[in-house]
Enzyme design. Structure first.
Site, PDB file in Angstrom:
ATOM      1  CE  LYS A   1      -4.485   0.818   0.128  1.00  0.00           C
ATOM      2  NZ  LYS A   1      -5.556  -0.020  -0.426  1.00  0.00           N
TER       3      LYS A   1
HETATM    4  P1  NAD Z   1     -13.459   7.694  -2.202  1.00  0.00           P
HETATM    5  O1  NAD Z   1     -12.472   8.749  -1.883  1.00  0.00           O
HETATM    6  O2  NAD Z   1     -13.936   7.529  -3.611  1.00  0.00           O
HETATM    7  O3  NAD Z   1     -14.786   7.883  -1.297  1.00  0.00           O
HETATM    8  C1  NAD Z   1     -14.754   7.985   0.102  1.00  0.00           C
HETATM    9  C2  NAD Z   1     -16.150   8.438   0.540  1.00  0.00           C
HETATM   10  O4  NAD Z   1     -16.206   8.414   1.969  1.00  0.00           O
HETATM   11  C3  NAD Z   1     -16.492   9.866   0.130  1.00  0.00           C
HETATM   12  O5  NAD Z   1     -17.870   9.957  -0.176  1.00  0.00           O
HETATM   13  C4  NAD Z   1     -16.205  10.674   1.399  1.00  0.00           C
HETATM   14  O6  NAD Z   1     -16.941  11.883   1.472  1.00  0.00           O
HETATM   15  C5  NAD Z   1     -16.679   9.679   2.435  1.00  0.00           C
HETATM   16  N1  NAD Z   1     -16.125   9.892   3.764  1.00  0.00           N
HETATM   17  C6  NAD Z   1     -14.858  10.200   4.114  1.00  0.00           C
HETATM   18  N2  NAD Z   1     -14.769  10.323   5.453  1.00  0.00           N
HETATM   19  C7  NAD Z   1     -16.018  10.057   5.933  1.00  0.00           C
HETATM   20  C8  NAD Z   1     -16.572  10.011   7.222  1.00  0.00           C
HETATM   21  N3  NAD Z   1     -15.826  10.283   8.297  1.00  0.00           N
HETATM   22  N4  NAD Z   1     -17.881   9.685   7.363  1.00  0.00           N
HETATM   23  C9  NAD Z   1     -18.632   9.420   6.275  1.00  0.00           C
HETATM   24  N5  NAD Z   1     -18.171   9.451   5.020  1.00  0.00           N
HETATM   25  C10 NAD Z   1     -16.874   9.772   4.866  1.00  0.00           C
HETATM   26  O7  NAD Z   1     -12.819   6.350  -1.648  1.00  0.00           O
HETATM   27  P2  NAD Z   1     -13.166   4.852  -2.083  1.00  0.00           P
HETATM   28  O8  NAD Z   1     -12.220   4.455  -3.155  1.00  0.00           O
HETATM   29  O9  NAD Z   1     -14.620   4.695  -2.263  1.00  0.00           O
HETATM   30  O10 NAD Z   1     -12.678   4.078  -0.767  1.00  0.00           O
HETATM   31  C11 NAD Z   1     -13.515   3.971   0.379  1.00  0.00           C
HETATM   32  C12 NAD Z   1     -12.978   2.853   1.246  1.00  0.00           C
HETATM   33  O11 NAD Z   1     -12.957   1.638   0.489  1.00  0.00           O
HETATM   34  C13 NAD Z   1     -11.562   3.045   1.768  1.00  0.00           C
HETATM   35  O12 NAD Z   1     -11.464   2.430   3.037  1.00  0.00           O
HETATM   36  C14 NAD Z   1     -10.723   2.263   0.759  1.00  0.00           C
HETATM   37  O13 NAD Z   1      -9.471   1.849   1.288  1.00  0.00           O
HETATM   38  C15 NAD Z   1     -11.643   1.094   0.516  1.00  0.00           C
HETATM   39  N6  NAD Z   1     -11.387   0.369  -0.726  1.00  0.00           N
HETATM   40  C16 NAD Z   1     -11.435   1.002  -1.931  1.00  0.00           C
HETATM   41  C17 NAD Z   1     -11.204   0.271  -3.089  1.00  0.00           C
HETATM   42  C18 NAD Z   1     -11.333   0.885  -4.466  1.00  0.00           C
HETATM   43  O14 NAD Z   1     -11.226   0.148  -5.455  1.00  0.00           O
HETATM   44  N7  NAD Z   1     -11.603   2.183  -4.579  1.00  0.00           N
HETATM   45  C19 NAD Z   1     -10.885  -1.092  -3.014  1.00  0.00           C
HETATM   46  C20 NAD Z   1     -10.854  -1.700  -1.766  1.00  0.00           C
HETATM   47  C21 NAD Z   1     -11.100  -0.961  -0.634  1.00  0.00           C
END
Ligand code: NAD
Length: 435
Positions: free
Chosen positions: A124
């Site tokens: 990561k």
């Molecule tokens: P992103 O940046 O696209 O979206 C994050 C969302 O969470 C946004 O809507 C933001 O406003 C919201 N957010 C942030 N802090 C918050 C809080 N305190 N309370 C409520 N909402 C909040 O990110 P993403 O890619 O969707 O990733 C989200 C999670 O999923 C992370 O933990 C990431 O590690 C995990 N993840 C993502 C992927 C991927 O392919 N994008 C894959 C596996 C895991």
């Protein structure tokens, strides 16, 4: 059972760590690891090996800002493990990212890849920055210098980055360009989550949310729940949350609550998720002010009376403080680390079926693997093929974990760690320790 472990000498273990809430994601990973290691009677030397990150890179990134000043940023790349293949994992841009968090995320990538059976290790990356206050030019210079500083680390057979929080296909395009300019070679397999035109895979953007949908439907089937009769609350409306909401809605679920960093939104009649997505895309990625909703807090969202809860924002959201009030029957962890170890125990006692992060959000790395395969072959798949293979791999992984949970009489999270650790430990035993 293929995962049953008889090969190690019986060893003395330290007791699992005391169950507690933690703000240290790496400790949260170890707490879960300890429980699984005890079940597997893991050799103590293997234990030390498998919890230790293989390498931690910390790099200073100078960036000339738009006003001409030089600003220093700190960047990380943690390679947790490369036993099953080149390391794989996203890069996160965030003001509060730190090396402890990146270590945990890298380890979770190792276990995730093992569970869905893709031939990668775990890694990561992170850069401490606030992308919302940076111009596109500043973000580009930051991304390129981060990549250049880590040029010897990255590579299609070494370590393959991807998007994570606040990084996207454009940032992957700058990474690939910087890498290829420096290596004098076009090697599209060095990064995944790229734009399609640069060798990205169809379906990669939706893959994590699609995987969340797939495991949620599998969990519902196990509990005899029908999607048409189920209500869902989704925390976080970014890549993972919005797509999971859209696809679950498409399968008949009623999405009654969503949230982002600005707050939560509730509609007892169910949201039109396509409309929410369009609203957010025209409103700087925010749902603030969405008209057909009652405003609620993120805490209220987590404890709503719904059938399914999808935490898809960030770590440490479900803790010992709010777990007793959770009413959902199923939690499908779209985010990495949204539930603390202390909350795990409470949810387990309440009989909540938690589909853990390392299984539930593994759709992203699965299609990243498909992208890497396609880049290496120079032959690209249809969206139907991508989705069909993704669905198959997610269903298989869910079923393997479910069977293991019944076999050992443990929650799905512990079963996931047992399967993943067993696989990586078995590979380590075959490879041995190079001296
Ligand atoms: P992103 O940046 O696209 O979206 C994050 C969302 O969470 C946004 O809507 C933001 O406003 C919201 N957010 C942030 N802090 C918050 C809080 N305190 N309370 C409520 N909402 C909040 O990110 P993403 O890619 O969707 O990733 C989200 C999670 O999923 C992370 O933990 C990431 O590690 C995990 N993840 C993502 C992927 C991927 O392919 N994008 C894959 C596996 C895991």
């Amino acid at each position: 059972m293929p995962f049953k472990q008889n090969v190690y000498e019986k060893a003395v273990y330290k007791e699992p760590a005391p169950i507690r809430d933690t703000e240290h994601p790496f400790q949260a990973m170890i707490d879960r690891f300890d429980i699984a290691a005890k079940i597997l009677e893991l050799d103590p030397g293997f234990y030390e090996y498998l919890v230790s990150p293989s390498r931690i890179h910390i790099t200073s990134i100078p960036v000339v800002m738009d006003d001409g000043r030089i600003k220093m940023f700190e960047g990380y790349r943690v390679i947790h493990n490369e036993i099953l293949g080149p390391s794989k994992g996203g890069i996160r841009f965030s003001p509060d990212v730190n090396v402890n968090e990146v270590k945990a995320l890298a380890a979770w990538m190792t276990w995730k890849c093992a569970i869905v059976n893709v031939p990668f290790g775990g890694a990561k990356g992170g850069v401490v920055c606030d992308p919302s206050s940076m111009s596109p030019g500043e973000l580009e210079r930051l991304t390129r210098r981060y990549t250049a500083n880590l040029l010897d680390v990255f590579g299609p057979d070494k370590d393959i980055p991807a998007p994570d929080m606040n990084t996207n296909a454009q940032i992957m395009a700058w990474i690939i360009d910087t890498y290829c300019m420096n290596t004098r070679n076009t090697n599209t397999a060095m990064v995944t989550g790229k734009p399609i035109i640069l060798g990205g895979s169809l379906g990669r953007v939706e893959a994590t949310g699609r995987g969340v949908m797939s495991v949620t439907l599998s969990a519902m089937a196990k509990l005899g729940m029908s999607p048409q009769d189920s209500t869902v609350a989704v925390q976080g409306f970014g890549n993972v949350g919005s797509i999971a909401a859209k696809l679950l809605s498409g399968r008949g679920c009623k999405i009654v609550a969503v949230s982002d960093v600005h707050g939560g939104y509730y509609n007892e009649n169910g949201f039109d998720v396509e409309d929410l997505i369009e609203y957010a895309s025209n409103n700087n990625r925010s749902l603030a002010g969405y008209p057909e909703a009652q405003e609620i807090s993120n805490h209220e969202l987590l404890t709503l009376d719904v059938d399914v809860l999808v935490p898809a924002a960030k770590e440490d959201q479900i803790t010992s403080a709010n777990a007793p009030d959770v009413k959902a029957r199923i939690i499908a962890e779209g985010a990495n680390g949204p539930t603390t170890p202390a909350a795990d125990r409470i949810l387990d006692e309440k009989g909540v079926l938690v589909v853990p992060d390392i299984l539930a959000n593994a759709g992203g790395v699965t299609v990243s693997y498909f992208e890497w395969v396609q880049d290496r072959q120079g032959y690209f798949w249809s969206i139907e093929r991508v989705n069909k293979r993704l669905d198959r791999m997610m269903k298989t992984a869910f079923n393997n974990v479910f069977v293991a949970s019944e076999e050992y009489g443990v929650p799905l999270r512990t079963a996931s760690y047992v399967l993943a650790i067993d696989k990586v430990a078995s590979a380590l035993k075959l490879r041995g320790i190079y001296a």
